[in-house]
Design an enzyme around this catalytic site. Sequence first.
Site, PDB file in Angstrom:
ATOM      1  N   VAL A 162       0.831  -1.203   0.000  1.00 23.81           N
ATOM      2  CA  VAL A 162       0.000   0.000   0.000  1.00 23.81           C
ATOM      3  C   VAL A 162       0.870   1.259   0.000  1.00 23.81           C
ATOM      4  O   VAL A 162       0.568   2.240  -0.686  1.00 23.81           O
ATOM      5  CB  VAL A 162      -0.968   0.005   1.216  1.00 23.81           C
ATOM      6  CG1 VAL A 162      -1.770   1.300   1.275  1.00 23.81           C
ATOM      7  CG2 VAL A 162      -1.892  -1.202   1.157  1.00 23.81           C
ATOM      8  N   CYS A 163       1.964   1.230   0.740  1.00 27.17           N
ATOM      9  CA  CYS A 163       2.813   2.416   0.920  1.00 27.17           C
ATOM     10  C   CYS A 163       3.268   3.062  -0.391  1.00 27.17           C
ATOM     11  O   CYS A 163       3.186   4.284  -0.528  1.00 27.17           O
ATOM     12  CB  CYS A 163       4.006   2.088   1.807  1.00 27.17           C
ATOM     13  SG  CYS A 163       3.529   1.476   3.443  1.00 27.17           S
ATOM     14  N   PRO A 164       3.748   2.286  -1.377  1.00 31.19           N
ATOM     15  CA  PRO A 164       4.207   2.959  -2.593  1.00 31.19           C
ATOM     16  C   PRO A 164       3.078   3.671  -3.335  1.00 31.19           C
ATOM     17  O   PRO A 164       3.315   4.707  -3.970  1.00 31.19           O
ATOM     18  CB  PRO A 164       4.808   1.839  -3.438  1.00 31.19           C
ATOM     19  CG  PRO A 164       4.278   0.576  -2.886  1.00 31.19           C
ATOM     20  CD  PRO A 164       3.974   0.843  -1.441  1.00 31.19           C
TER      21      PRO A 164
ATOM     22  N   ILE B  38       2.926   7.088  -1.644  1.00 30.09           N
ATOM     23  CA  ILE B  38       4.107   7.913  -1.932  1.00 30.09           C
ATOM     24  C   ILE B  38       4.055   8.430  -3.363  1.00 30.09           C
ATOM     25  O   ILE B  38       4.291   9.616  -3.618  1.00 30.09           O
ATOM     26  CB  ILE B  38       5.402   7.116  -1.671  1.00 30.09           C
ATOM     27  CG1 ILE B  38       5.501   6.736  -0.197  1.00 30.09           C
ATOM     28  CG2 ILE B  38       6.625   7.903  -2.126  1.00 30.09           C
ATOM     29  CD1 ILE B  38       6.523   5.656   0.102  1.00 30.09           C
TER      30      ILE B  38
END
Length: 179
Positions: free
Chosen positions: A49-51, A54
């Site tokens: 999920v993080c990318p 970002i």
Amino acid sequence: MLTVGDKLPSLKVPVQQGSALPAGETIDLGETNGKWKILFYWPKDFTFVCPTEIIGYGELAQDFADRDAQLIGASTDTDFVHHAWRKADERLAAADFPWIADNKKELADALGIVAPDAGVAFRATFIVDPDNIIQHVTVNGLNVGRNPQETLRILDALQTDELCPCNWQEGQEPLRPAA
């Protein structure tokens, strides 16, 4: 957890930015240079999920800059892990804003956003005014991503210093209560 009206901690923390190997770069969160700050934490590098978050913030970096806001990402990973992740994914490399390497959890602990069972930061977003006062906070659990466009919308509303109704968008009239 710190919230609206609290002052952002004036810490000097390590950052990684761009494609160069980390060389001890830091950011002083007490410095404002008359700008707003958009500080957003993700739980861990090299995840799923993080990318998406970002990259989403990176695509709006110029929009934030046009509003005199400095975009700052952060996680509890090291600067070398940040560097390796950027090198492994060209979309992350293009997200060229500072990434705080808060592996000591100094800032995450001061903000009160460490997930107790996981030992990493929640998905927390702070909009901080030029006086280093927190004006907006959102916190998601570890599994649900944010909407960077909504962060931009809230920044626009905050910068009007007016009453803004639900779903207000830049260019719309704020509320004007009858006197």
